[in-house]
Design a protein around this motif. Sequence first.
Motif, PDB file in Angstrom:
ATOM      1  N   ALA A   1     -19.798 -22.997  -1.635  1.00 39.89           N
ATOM      2  CA  ALA A   1     -19.793 -24.001  -0.570  1.00 39.89           C
ATOM      3  C   ALA A   1     -19.873 -23.351   0.804  1.00 39.89           C
ATOM      4  CB  ALA A   1     -18.537 -24.857  -0.679  1.00 39.89           C
ATOM      5  N   ALA A   2     -19.265 -22.171   0.918  1.00 40.80           N
ATOM      6  CA  ALA A   2     -19.255 -21.497   2.217  1.00 40.80           C
ATOM      7  C   ALA A   2     -20.656 -21.095   2.662  1.00 40.80           C
ATOM      8  CB  ALA A   2     -18.353 -20.266   2.140  1.00 40.80           C
TER       9      ALA A   2
ATOM     10  N   ALA B   1     -18.586 -30.461   6.032  1.00 38.47           N
ATOM     11  CA  ALA B   1     -17.761 -31.453   5.321  1.00 38.47           C
ATOM     12  C   ALA B   1     -16.342 -30.938   5.127  1.00 38.47           C
ATOM     13  CB  ALA B   1     -18.399 -31.771   3.974  1.00 38.47           C
ATOM     14  N   ILE B   2     -16.234 -29.656   4.793  1.00 39.94           N
ATOM     15  CA  ILE B   2     -14.902 -29.062   4.599  1.00 39.94           C
ATOM     16  C   ILE B   2     -14.110 -29.127   5.905  1.00 39.94           C
ATOM     17  CG2 ILE B   2     -13.689 -26.896   4.130  1.00 39.94           C
ATOM     18  CD1 ILE B   2     -16.124 -26.245   2.216  1.00 39.94           C
ATOM     19  N   LYS B   3     -14.820 -28.848   7.017  1.00 43.54           N
ATOM     20  CA  LYS B   3     -14.162 -28.884   8.333  1.00 43.54           C
ATOM     21  C   LYS B   3     -13.657 -30.308   8.630  1.00 43.54           C
ATOM     22  CE  LYS B   3     -14.970 -27.960  13.185  1.00 43.54           C
ATOM     23  NZ  LYS B   3     -15.948 -28.210  14.197  1.00 43.54           N
ATOM     24  N   ARG B   4     -14.500 -31.271   8.309  1.00 40.42           N
ATOM     25  CA  ARG B   4     -14.114 -32.666   8.580  1.00 40.42           C
ATOM     26  C   ARG B   4     -12.908 -33.065   7.716  1.00 40.42           C
ATOM     27  NH1 ARG B   4     -15.620 -37.618   6.330  1.00 40.42           N
ATOM     28  NH2 ARG B   4     -15.309 -39.361   7.753  1.00 40.42           N
ATOM     29  N   ASN B   5     -12.939 -32.642   6.455  1.00 42.27           N
ATOM     30  CA  ASN B   5     -11.795 -32.941   5.577  1.00 42.27           C
ATOM     31  C   ASN B   5     -10.506 -32.374   6.161  1.00 42.27           C
ATOM     32  OD1 ASN B   5     -13.667 -34.050   3.892  1.00 42.27           O
ATOM     33  ND2 ASN B   5     -13.543 -32.472   2.314  1.00 42.27           N
ATOM     34  N   ARG B   6     -10.625 -31.139   6.687  1.00 46.62           N
ATOM     35  CA  ARG B   6      -9.440 -30.497   7.253  1.00 46.62           C
ATOM     36  C   ARG B   6      -8.937 -31.291   8.452  1.00 46.62           C
ATOM     37  NH1 ARG B   6     -11.322 -25.746   8.851  1.00 46.62           N
ATOM     38  NH2 ARG B   6     -11.288 -24.876   6.756  1.00 46.62           N
ATOM     39  N   GLU B   7      -9.873 -31.746   9.277  1.00 49.11           N
ATOM     40  CA  GLU B   7      -9.477 -32.531  10.453  1.00 49.11           C
ATOM     41  C   GLU B   7      -8.775 -33.816  10.034  1.00 49.11           C
ATOM     42  OE1 GLU B   7     -13.035 -31.005  13.412  1.00 49.11           O
ATOM     43  OE2 GLU B   7     -13.127 -33.017  12.559  1.00 49.11           O
TER      44      GLU B   7
ATOM     45  N   GLU C   1     -10.950 -41.717   0.315  1.00 47.71           N
ATOM     46  CA  GLU C   1     -12.363 -41.715  -0.093  1.00 47.71           C
ATOM     47  C   GLU C   1     -13.305 -41.320   1.047  1.00 47.71           C
ATOM     48  OE1 GLU C   1     -13.196 -45.395  -2.114  1.00 47.71           O
ATOM     49  OE2 GLU C   1     -11.913 -44.844  -3.805  1.00 47.71           O
ATOM     50  N   ARG C   2     -12.771 -41.064   2.215  1.00 41.03           N
ATOM     51  CA  ARG C   2     -13.634 -40.542   3.290  1.00 41.03           C
ATOM     52  C   ARG C   2     -13.980 -39.074   3.031  1.00 41.03           C
ATOM     53  NH1 ARG C   2      -9.889 -41.672   8.349  1.00 41.03           N
ATOM     54  NH2 ARG C   2      -8.423 -40.931   6.779  1.00 41.03           N
ATOM     55  N   MET C   3     -13.150 -38.397   2.267  1.00 43.00           N
ATOM     56  CA  MET C   3     -13.362 -36.959   2.063  1.00 43.00           C
ATOM     57  C   MET C   3     -14.391 -36.723   0.968  1.00 43.00           C
ATOM     58  SD  MET C   3      -9.566 -35.415   2.340  1.00 43.00           S
ATOM     59  CE  MET C   3      -8.636 -35.510   3.850  1.00 43.00           C
TER      60      MET C   3
ATOM     61  N   GLY D   1     -12.652 -29.610  -1.089  1.00 45.00           N
ATOM     62  CA  GLY D   1     -11.430 -29.192  -0.417  1.00 45.00           C
ATOM     63  C   GLY D   1     -10.810 -30.228   0.505  1.00 45.00           C
ATOM     64  N   GLY D   2      -9.493 -30.148   0.612  1.00 46.56           N
ATOM     65  CA  GLY D   2      -8.771 -30.968   1.576  1.00 46.56           C
ATOM     66  C   GLY D   2      -8.104 -32.190   0.980  1.00 46.56           C
ATOM     67  N   GLU D   3      -8.765 -32.833   0.004  1.00 45.33           N
ATOM     68  CA  GLU D   3      -8.215 -34.100  -0.488  1.00 45.33           C
ATOM     69  C   GLU D   3      -6.898 -33.896  -1.223  1.00 45.33           C
ATOM     70  OE1 GLU D   3     -11.214 -32.892  -1.802  1.00 45.33           O
ATOM     71  OE2 GLU D   3     -10.064 -32.062  -3.464  1.00 45.33           O
TER      72      GLU D   3
END
Lengths: 684, 202
Positions: free
Chosen positions: A218-219, A227-233, A173-175, A179-181
């Motif tokens: 989104a891009a 947010a997408i970058k953070r999800n990836r991290e 739920e942090r994401m 994307g990413g989840e």
Amino acid sequence: MTDLDASVVIGFKDWGTDRLARCVSSIHASLSGHPHEVIVSDYGSENAEAVRAAAEAAGATVIRTETDGTWSSGRAQNAGFAHATGRVFMNTDADMIFTPHALARVVERLSEAPSEAIILQSRDLPYSVTEQDLLDPDWQDLATVATVRPRWGCGGLVATHRDTYLKLRGYDERMHTYGGEDIDYLKRLRRSGATIHWLDEPSVRMYHVWHPSTSAAAAQDPAATAAIKRNRELHTNDNTTVRNVVRWTHRHPEAPPVVSVMVNCEEYTDPSDGAVEISTLLGQTLTDIEIVLVGGDSSWQRFFNDPRVAVAPRLDDGWVAAIKHSRGTFITLHARRQLHVSNRLERLVNLTSTSGRAIADSTAMVTRSSSGVFSPVAASILNTFPNPWSSVLIPRQNALDGLSGAQSGSPEDLLYAILRGGVFITAEEALGSVFTAPAEIELQQDLAKSADSRRRLEWGGSDKSWLDNFQIAGHLEPATKLAAETYDEQYDFILVTPSGHDLAVEATSKLSSGLMRSTLVTDGEGTELFSIVRHSGLSFADVSLMRSTRESTVLGEATARSRTSMATVDDSTEIDVVMDECSRIYTSDPTAATWIVVSFANDSGIAGVFHGLERMSGLTCVLRRDVIDEFSHHRLVMAALENKSDGISALNRVRAIAPAGASVELRCRPAVISLSQLTKVDAR
Amino acid sequence: MKFTMAVDRVRTVFHCTGEEFDGVPPIQRFDVGAPVKSMTPDRTAVALAMLFHPWIAGTIVFPEAISPLVANRITQFFGARTTLPSPVRGGDWPILRGARRIRITTPETESPSRMKEHLLSLTSLARQESFASAPDRTAIPSSLYLLRPPALENAHQIQLLGLGALLAADLQGRILVTDRAHALPPEVSLLLDSVGLGLAGA
């Protein structure tokens, strides 16, 4: 759980009700012959009523979540699954359609192989396929014009057995945003042992209906890109399998606790004998735990008065039965005289990764003289440690399998069996727990026993660095301080007693420490209903006394250490307590109760609002409550909502009839009678 | 899933490394407390496929090249779950021959040996450090107790047969005997048959 074969969740926000209805209908046709439910998790759509109408007309249940406008696929899925009752959990998107019986085949496959995660490869329909074409699709035509997507991510549908989802605690739920989840979830499924099965059979097809690309949109947005970058991290760097461990907003009610801590009650003369140690478990920052009192009985449960405390049969045949009785995803065994640092379990869980890996932390030995002075036992004396098994957090399944191969059911043999069989133990060097030894003779006995354990572990060829790092000299001084602090800890308490104001005060008048604030709750006409007693700064002895107060409910308990990360309990704490008590008494599901709370500065306008609410639809009960103490007097009118998703509209209707100066709030929080209660109060 | 293997004087050890679609097994190192001497690449591959089958999906890379027949039977054994065994090499392949019926037991299913059967007792490395042999029985410890799939009895039976297949040649075995043979899918018999082993019920 019901007899449903499957629950399908569609996370949704403003993507067109036609599209949604088409997807729901397609799912029903695809699962024909299998009892199932379709849950549309409306995560903040602008027109909630339109979404509800379209989804319900198509045969779905709608779970509405109010949001600040931020989309989170993971949270939306979790919000839907929190209400799911099927044996198989599937989630998909509103832009998918399925061939008839495709999802039935998924259900059947998961009956044959319940540990798999099933994914379907998505096939993209071109722009030229119109809504008309999809009303009564010619599946052969669609197969011809569709383009197969590569096998990455989740394709568009992921299906697992419900137990798999519950063990992983859903999507992270942090994401949020986009994307990413899904990638993260797949990685965690693999780590948990599930194979990723791209089910590929000619009759099983899933088509993606064309729409403008959301990722392209989104891009263009810097916030979304961040947010997408953070999800990836997160999914790249976080190697844990179990998520949402400290806070899981959309927790499924049947989810297992993260950790079961096993305590052998036969080591103690009575509950008060083990109370200091067990309080260091009840005060952990990781609250979703279970404390299994092995050999304990209902008197132990009454003493601790916390729903997280369970009892298990005695250790007649080692730890096998007790661990089978536990429900946690991980287990750890508590040893006599062990004191747990308040964030110990949280830190250990955050260091876990795949199945087959256990985590251990360091420990230190501290003695206590007859005069009550604590001092460390030098590392040079203790090249060994009394109970190495107590420092290890083990995946529960590894523990059960280990015991099946162990020489006996003893904890020493359990540890030996998992090490000898190939489970890795990673040592966490930070201080995790302290052992106190009250007498020298007892310490000598412990050391003799410990040397024996160590010989066995070495003989088994285990990785000895874990044992060698068990004691870290630099930790002795802080360990001593911790032991002293734990014994001298001051506790805060919130207690609800139905016995009236005077009796509540009397019940606590024998206490020798701390500050008390007592609040009386009446029905607004002078009849006393119950009292809320808030204590701070109690000594441990007084905490024991409070726990044994009959006919009372301990709502929250915190030590100074576990409280450090929280905000101060404020004046509205009592209102929350009142709301929770009323939820327990007046609502069918206290964990999901939602209230409209109107607070008045004086008596003016109370009767008008009360009668106005009585005539209002969508409310299950209307109550009048006064919350009175020496500092404040809250005059409340409270109304429980029949349907949580009507909250915003009900709020607006009540605001319209409330006088100026009255505050109107929508309050929704689980009524958990445990330490987590206080945490939630403070985290708000 | 990719496998490597090492054999020394006292034990046989397999390591596995997961790939993109594999589940992570409870242990990634499988330890047998005996040096397995009579192994062929095909027998080893069949044993590994059966031992680790709950966690395999996608490509499987065995320690040595296997025959096309065994590769094909392994694919059939996995059924709907797509797998691709490798490396595969054509040519003549030896099939180990034995004569004995090997009855597979565990400490939980221990039973007395029967006439014309050799008892293979699969024990735990936490109870027994090395193998022990008698004329009518052999006890071999391994870490199989930590490789149990969750709550699937047939899956564990297949693992026991996989370990039996690995050890069969050293025990001059030809037929593996297990109580639950009748409950296993036909693909298991076909897989064992591809390496010259039969399957029979007790």
